[in-house]
Design a protein around this motif. Structure first.
Motif, PDB file in Angstrom:
ATOM      1  N   VAL A 161      67.038 -26.906  49.059  1.00 47.29           N
ATOM      2  CA  VAL A 161      66.442 -25.873  49.904  1.00 47.29           C
ATOM      3  C   VAL A 161      65.413 -26.566  50.784  1.00 47.29           C
ATOM      4  O   VAL A 161      64.516 -27.250  50.299  1.00 47.29           O
ATOM      5  N   CYS A 178      62.795 -26.458  54.210  1.00 39.91           N
ATOM      6  CA  CYS A 178      62.084 -25.767  55.288  1.00 39.91           C
ATOM      7  C   CYS A 178      61.859 -26.741  56.431  1.00 39.91           C
ATOM      8  O   CYS A 178      62.228 -26.476  57.556  1.00 39.91           O
ATOM      9  N   ASN A 212      58.442 -18.740  53.649  1.00 39.02           N
ATOM     10  CA  ASN A 212      59.445 -18.722  52.595  1.00 39.02           C
ATOM     11  C   ASN A 212      59.345 -20.080  51.924  1.00 39.02           C
ATOM     12  O   ASN A 212      59.857 -21.075  52.428  1.00 39.02           O
ATOM     13  N   ASP A 222      62.411 -20.100  46.589  1.00 40.93           N
ATOM     14  CA  ASP A 222      63.864 -19.937  46.740  1.00 40.93           C
ATOM     15  C   ASP A 222      64.611 -20.657  45.621  1.00 40.93           C
ATOM     16  O   ASP A 222      65.512 -20.111  44.995  1.00 40.93           O
ATOM     17  N   SER A 256      64.421 -19.218  42.117  1.00 37.37           N
ATOM     18  CA  SER A 256      65.229 -18.008  42.029  1.00 37.37           C
ATOM     19  C   SER A 256      66.716 -18.353  41.951  1.00 37.37           C
ATOM     20  O   SER A 256      67.473 -17.738  41.193  1.00 37.37           O
ATOM     21  N   PHE A 261      71.211 -16.571  47.590  1.00 38.18           N
ATOM     22  CA  PHE A 261      70.308 -17.026  48.652  1.00 38.18           C
ATOM     23  C   PHE A 261      70.281 -16.027  49.812  1.00 38.18           C
ATOM     24  O   PHE A 261      69.224 -15.723  50.367  1.00 38.18           O
ATOM     25  N   ARG A 307      68.013 -13.182  49.486  1.00 30.53           N
ATOM     26  CA  ARG A 307      66.581 -13.466  49.650  1.00 30.53           C
ATOM     27  C   ARG A 307      66.160 -13.415  51.116  1.00 30.53           C
ATOM     28  O   ARG A 307      64.986 -13.359  51.419  1.00 30.53           O
ATOM     29  N   SER A 346      65.945 -15.641  53.270  1.00 34.75           N
ATOM     30  CA  SER A 346      64.991 -16.728  53.525  1.00 34.75           C
ATOM     31  C   SER A 346      65.362 -17.470  54.797  1.00 34.75           C
ATOM     32  O   SER A 346      66.536 -17.580  55.151  1.00 34.75           O
ATOM     33  N   ASN A 358      64.854 -20.595  55.139  1.00 32.38           N
ATOM     34  CA  ASN A 358      65.140 -21.991  54.799  1.00 32.38           C
ATOM     35  C   ASN A 358      66.636 -22.284  54.850  1.00 32.38           C
ATOM     36  O   ASN A 358      67.453 -21.383  54.947  1.00 32.38           O
ATOM     37  N   LEU A 377      69.959 -23.820  52.992  1.00 31.40           N
ATOM     38  CA  LEU A 377      70.513 -24.087  51.656  1.00 31.40           C
ATOM     39  C   LEU A 377      71.682 -25.049  51.775  1.00 31.40           C
ATOM     40  O   LEU A 377      72.518 -24.903  52.677  1.00 31.40           O
ATOM     41  N   SER A 407      60.695 -12.747  47.498  1.00 29.10           N
ATOM     42  CA  SER A 407      61.069 -13.537  48.667  1.00 29.10           C
ATOM     43  C   SER A 407      60.308 -13.113  49.922  1.00 29.10           C
ATOM     44  O   SER A 407      60.393 -13.764  50.952  1.00 29.10           O
TER      45      SER A 407
END
Lengths: 475, 475
Positions: free
Chosen positions: A220, A222, A237, A242, A245, A365, A368, A370, A372, A374, B253
């Motif tokens: 993950v 960022c 995030n 992440d 989870s 994912f 979420r 997010s 970010n 993955l 999240s």
């Protein structure tokens, strides 16, 4: 006929131990990539080749070239020995696999005696490689030698494949087996590996399966550079949130894997298989004490063994890129890589599992929401191995065990992944059997590795008895 | 009167820059615990003491003894300077805190110029310590010196507390402040710290709060020694599975902390506070680009700043004891320690939060019915700091800023934890203000640290104007 053989082995046991002592004395460590140790392995392979020639075998010491290590170092790979003794088309051909390299060992690691000097205490022969795998290789040689010393006909054709890089991942072994598939291995009927342990201190075992393994990384990301939690905490995030989870969605607290469909291809438990677990010699209390685990997920011997051998398991190994040292660093890691693997069992399929895992993680994912990135990667995939226990060589081995030890063996599997059996099975497409000689407390890879005198000597007899049984059944 | 002062400062700006150049040339690195660097800090403190004496201040250079480092090394701690100038009971007494140690710097880290040679390029004065904190300390001295050069009465009594170990955690500062509470600090009315940055490149700021921090470790232990995932996978409550589930229960999240009760003591947002956020000079696009984050959790400037400054945040930092290296190790870690921390805001209470966190984790853990042992430890707890922006010195500073820069300052907080303000506030129980001079892009702690000539010179004027304003209001 066997009685003579057994008597010969009993009478010559000190000679056999002397041979083991000579082999243990060679520090054939393949794990530490140092020229000195490599030379020792070469020496070991030379001595073994001589020993096999002394048996009358035709020995081919195959030059395996060099390997380049990640640090740029170039090291020679020890030769692999291919040897054969007997070529009677009326006899079955049994090929024995073994290895003569060892794990590292130093007295100061906690050995009571020098690891490279075989020392007998109370019937236990202590020394690095005694049980893994120098002892079993010599036991096979002892068995063959006994027939020859007594001028008795060996009831099978014997082949050997002996390597010196097993503890370092059997570098180049696959390639050689593939190359020799239609030559050296073309007339092989059975392959015997004796490189694991019983599940008991006293009761012999036959191993008919190993779990596979599929290893994943979950990245993950960022950005490249880490953040300070004071300066950025609250508006990101965070990749670690992440990742925990994602990792937390894999398995529940009862050990059940939560990836949809993952159990679909697991072979259902048959009545025959279920019964096999009941007779296995495992003292649960002793097992629990020796493993220093307060409580297992299951309470019965049968459930524990089945969850180690015939059901998949998922383990989370760790996280790369996060703060992993002592202390209190207030970092927000910007790029983290979680690692987990699943032990595979028949008939789980690597690519099916890969798809299931990726889909599951991507679903979690996307829930979420997010920002970010993955990336889920399968790092390695090794198939599980399972043998047919009704195969001739398994029946022969059970009979030989009954003859030598007076009991029926525990029919066991190994929860770990030993690719060699599956490799032989897949490439050569012949029956593979794992026939261990060592007791559960032999401590392979540990300090104070040993093989019992009893196991080493009776193991030599077991192999001799096996030659007869397999020849009888094969015809 | 101020006009003369400002003119004097403008005319002598090159002298002031020369002084800064001399100070930057001293490699007073407190981070690397080496005798050589310590000597440099001692030298720096000596030079500063002379400079203060030259102003006419009575300077006490307090011997702080030695410190023993974890590696057994014994190093001398640089002295802390306590200086005072003026003792008129009719004037207010303002104490200025600053530090003269710096972060490490090497040209090869990516500096365009030698970090210990102050170099001016396009109005930017590059050098380690230029903005953090040598420049601001000198700006205060420049302001005092201007009054004296012009034979003008300084409208306030001035005190200095100058240390040389700030970048190494202000070793022993607390103790000295505590000890001098009823002596040196007894008549101090206001404490000014100028050791942070504006939030803008151009618009001045006044800082009235910092977040606190509470740091936790969560240990989940099965046994001492790690397991092999082949041999034990499937029958254990694996500590990593417990830990990721615990860590995964902390924050959702959207960044919302899930620990029950955690927001109970967070000060509600008032209309006055809300309005302050609207006028702050933050270019969201530029901020986003410079932080290289694709998307924040919030879309508006106000929400982003509030979540950095006035709401708590929870960050998971990492895991100790698990597999954290590259590669594919099939280990089941037997003992793992998760680390996370919560940035605290007024009026969250450390011991209340500690209880809430422990209870929450124990509840989650007990739901898992795991046989492992859980241990949650608070490693450190630092209170948030908040000042009363209606306090005399804040009003005085706002007026001084308006006078010098022609604008009202951004009223800002810092999302990080700067214990010094809270320490002064708690021990001396006087009003503390953080009055930064540096621009947001000064790069404190980074390569190519700088202070703008403009900020340094106008900052000297700002301090002079502040003396007048605070004296006016105080009387």
């Amino acid at each position: 006929m066997l009685e003579n053989i057994f008597q010969y082995i009993d009478l010559h046991q000190n000679e056999f131990i002397q041979s083991l002592k000579e082999w243990v004395a060679i520090e054939s460590d393949s794990v530490q990539p140092l020229p000195h140790f490599r030379q020792e392995i070469f020496k070991m392979m030379d001595i073994a080749a001589d020993k096999l020639r002394h048996l009358g075998a035709a020995v081919d010491s195959i030059d395996m070239g060099h390997q380049e290590l990640p640090d740029g170092q170039n090291l020679p790979i020890p030769p692999i020995l291919l040897a054969e003794l007997g070529n009677d088309p009326k006899k079955p051909t049994v090929c024995f696999y073994g290895h003569l390299d060892v794990q590292p060992a130093k007295k100061e690691d906690g050995w009571h005696t020098d690891p490279f000097t075989l020392v007998e205490v109370d019937g236990k022969l202590y020394g690095r490689g005694a049980t893994d795998n120098k002892g079993p290789v010599l036991a096979w040689i002892n068995a063959v030698g006994a027939f020859q010393a007594l001028n008795q006909d060996i009831p099978v054709n014997i082949k050997f494949i002996i390597e010196g890089m097993e503890e370092a991942g059997s570098v180049s072994l696959d390639k050689l087996v593939e190359r020799e598939k239609d030559r050296f291995f073309s007339n092989v009927d059975y392959i015997v590996i004796s490189d694991n342990l019983w599940i008991s201190k006293k009761k012999p075992a036959l191993t008919y399966g190993t779990r596979g393994n599929i290893y994943f990384t979950v990245e993950v990301k960022c950005r490249e550079q880490d953040f300070h939690s004071g300066t950025f905490g609250g508006i990101l995030n965070e990749p670690m949130a992440d990742l925990v989870s994602l990792l937390g969605s894999l398995v529940d607290s009862s050990g059940h894997i939560l990836i949809p469909g993952i159990y679909d291809n697991v072979t259902p438990l048959s009545e025959e298989e279920k019964k096999m677990y009941e007779t296995i010699d495992l003292n649960l209390e002793e097992y629990q004490n020796s493993s220093q685990v307060e409580k297992f997920l299951f309470d019965t011997k049968e459930e524990i063994l089945m969850h180690l051998w015939r059901y998949p398991s998922l383990s989370i190994h760790g996280i790369e890129g996060a703060f992993d040292e002592p202390g209190a660093k207030t970092v927000i890691p910007a790029q983290v890589i979680g690692k987990f693997s699943i032990r595979l069992v028949p008939h789980m399929n690597i690519s099916v599992v890969e798809t299931q895992v990726k889909k599951h993680l991507e679903d979690i994912f996307s829930q979420r929401n997010s920002s970010n990135k993955l990336k889920v990667t399968m790092m390695l995939g090794v198939h599980p191995w399972i043998a047919n226990i009704h195969d001739i060589q398994y029946i022969a081995a059970r009979r030989a065990i009954k003859t030598v030890f007076g009991v029926d063996p525990d029919m066991i599997r190994d929860g770990s992944t030993i690719p060699i059996a599956k490799t032989f099975q897949d490439i050569i497409q012949k029956s593979v059997m794992m026939l261990p000689l060592g007791a559960v407390d032999d401590g392979e890879h540990s300090q104070n590795e040993k093989i019992n005198r009893y196991n080493y000597i009776e193991g030599s007899k077991l192999f001799a008895a096996f030659f007869l049984e397999v020849a009888k059944m094969h015809s």
